[in-house]
Design an enzyme around this catalytic site. Structure first.
Site, mmCIF file in Angstrom:
data_model
loop_
_atom_site.group_PDB
_atom_site.id
_atom_site.type_symbol
_atom_site.label_atom_id
_atom_site.label_comp_id
_atom_site.label_asym_id
_atom_site.label_seq_id
_atom_site.Cartn_x
_atom_site.Cartn_y
_atom_site.Cartn_z
ATOM 1 N N ASP A 130 -7.950 -5.204 0.130
ATOM 2 C CA ASP A 130 -8.448 -6.061 -0.946
ATOM 3 C C ASP A 130 -8.139 -7.538 -0.719
ATOM 4 O O ASP A 130 -8.765 -8.408 -1.320
ATOM 5 C CB ASP A 130 -7.841 -5.617 -2.292
ATOM 6 C CG ASP A 130 -8.442 -4.302 -2.756
ATOM 7 O OD1 ASP A 130 -9.627 -4.070 -2.443
ATOM 8 O OD2 ASP A 130 -7.746 -3.519 -3.411
ATOM 9 N N HIS A 165 0.855 -1.197 0.000
ATOM 10 C CA HIS A 165 0.000 0.000 0.000
ATOM 11 C C HIS A 165 0.882 1.235 0.000
ATOM 12 O O HIS A 165 1.940 1.240 0.639
ATOM 13 C CB HIS A 165 -0.901 0.004 1.250
ATOM 14 C CG HIS A 165 -2.074 0.904 1.125
ATOM 15 N ND1 HIS A 165 -1.991 2.244 1.389
ATOM 16 C CD2 HIS A 165 -3.346 0.656 0.737
ATOM 17 C CE1 HIS A 165 -3.185 2.785 1.182
ATOM 18 N NE2 HIS A 165 -4.022 1.855 0.777
#
Ligand code: ACO
Length: 376
Positions: free
Chosen positions: A314, A258
């Protein structure tokens, strides 16, 4: 110019969310995400993001009822959806639908903030209906109209299946929706802000945001994560797959890494717990186990440790949505179904902001002279 990608560049002062990447914390309008995931209805979060405070009981019920009442799609949009190729990509269909909805919305061109809030309510309901409708239309079924008595997550399950929503399934969707609603200056929110800052309308901003969310580096990663777990196929294949594709540097693990989180994404932790419980309840723990074993391999690996790469939202949401029997290509539309409330909050905030227009560093040649086409 640094690593590029506008990393570290601050583009706005916001109250909607704080993404604390170093400590793995996420806060919406002052509330920790763990607190909201355990207690909030998605409509609570919508109200919180749009009004900067939690709703009172009657305000919550009124917003729930308003979203349900506004969720019906105009017949022209349903006809348009029926005319699309059945194998169209659901995120691309959603992009088309939101663009088309503007033509049926008397307020679409209004730049008034009070009117924008009404559009936010309408789009929140309509996007949910469009997601469920497309899944039915492409399978040859008639779309189902929203019910006035249900909350958004219940309505989604109802419109998808045509049956009274199972409370456990609707509650799991609600948690997912709460977790995905807002997330700082992510790529799709930034896109929506850039479009809004030009003075363009909310539908244009949301169409742009859907386009940005579609990419595999952003919202598209949930579907790709599930495809990767399916490709691994069996628990005993996790290690060889990791050695072959990841240790070789041939591929990335989808759902890991991320831009902001350099610790575990708090949403991933919450979704992991839900994924585990749902998998155990459905007597099929294989996909959860594959995901968990792969995450553990990555977390023990020097490459991932050095780069502070952890599962993002996710990763385990793929397992949650798969266990809830949602088609894989509907995962990213579901992300949009939730993020619409954060996009709308940011759009409304940006309506009073200045044109976003960064600069570029020219690195091309100088002094060239025009050459007629027949002499090139
Ligand atoms: N698997 C293996 N290596 C990775 C991964 C991964 N999933 N993610 C990043 N890396 C490595 C990169 O190769 C790079 O290594 P290097 O320094 O040796 O070149 C380093 O980690 C940093 O990666 P960048 O791509 O520079 O980081 P950036 O902040 O630009 O990207 C991103 C973040 C796009 C999310 C990235 O981690 C990725 O591609 N992850 C997989 C896709 C994904 O899960 N996306 C969803 C993000 S969350 C969301 O949008 C909802």
């Amino acid at each position: 110019m640094g690593k590029g990608g506008l990393q570290g560049v601050v583009v706005a002062d916001i109250t909607s969310s704080l993404v604390d990447g170093e400590n793995g914390r996420l806060i919406y309008e002052g509330y920790e995400i763990e607190d909201l995931a355990a207690n909030a209805l998605f409509e609570d979060v919508a109200f919180l993001l749009w009004h900067h405070r939690l709703p009172k009981a009657e305000e919550l019920e009124s917003l729930r009822a308003e979203i349900a009442a506004e969720a019906a799609l105009p017949q022209g949009v349903i006809d348009l959806m029926k005319a699309l190729p059945k194998d169209a990509v659901p995120m691309a269909v959603l992009r088309t639908v939101v663009s088309a909805l503007a033509h049926y919305d008397a307020d679409s061109e209004s730049m008034d903030k009070a009117v924008a809030l009404k559009k936010a309510v309408r789009l929140t309901g309509q996007i949910t209906t469009a997601c469920a409708a497309w899944d039915r239309i492409r399978k040859g079924n008639e779309p189902i109209a929203p019910r006035a008595d249900l909350n958004l997550s219940e309505n989604f399950v109802y419109m998808l299946t045509g049956k009274d929503p199972d409370p456990t399934v609707a509650a799991a969707f609600n948690v997912y929706m709460v977790l995905l609603a807002e997330h700082g200056m992510n790529a799709s929110t930034f896109t929506a802000r850039v479009i809004t800052a030009t003075g363009a309308d909310m539908h244009s901003a949301i169409v742009g945001a859907i386009g940005a969310l579609k990419g595999p580096s952003h919202g598209g990663a949930n579907a790709e994560a599930m495809e990767q777990f399916l490709e691994i196929g069996e628990v005993e294949n996790v290690k060889p797959w990791f050695e072959k594709h990841i240790k070789s540097g041939d591929r990335r693990i989808m759902g890991i890494g991320h831009r902001i989180y350099k610790a575990l994404d708090p949403r991933a932790q919450i979704l992991r717990d839900h994924a585990k419980r749902l998998a155990e309840a459905s007597n099929n723990t294989k996909w959860f186990q594959i995901a968990d074993d792969l995450a553990n391999l990555a977390r023990a690996d020097e490459y991932f440790i050095e780069r502070k790469l952890y599962p993002n939202v996710d990763y385990y949401s793929a397992i949650v949505l798969y266990t809830l029997n949602l088609d894989i290509d509907m995962f990213t539309p579901l992300f949009a179904m939730s993020r619409i409330v954060g996009w709308a909050a940011n759009v409304i905030d940006q309506m009073s902001g200045r044109l976003i227009r960064p600069d570029a560093n020219y690195v091309g040649p100088m002094g060239l002279k025009w050459v007629p086409v027949d002499q090139r």
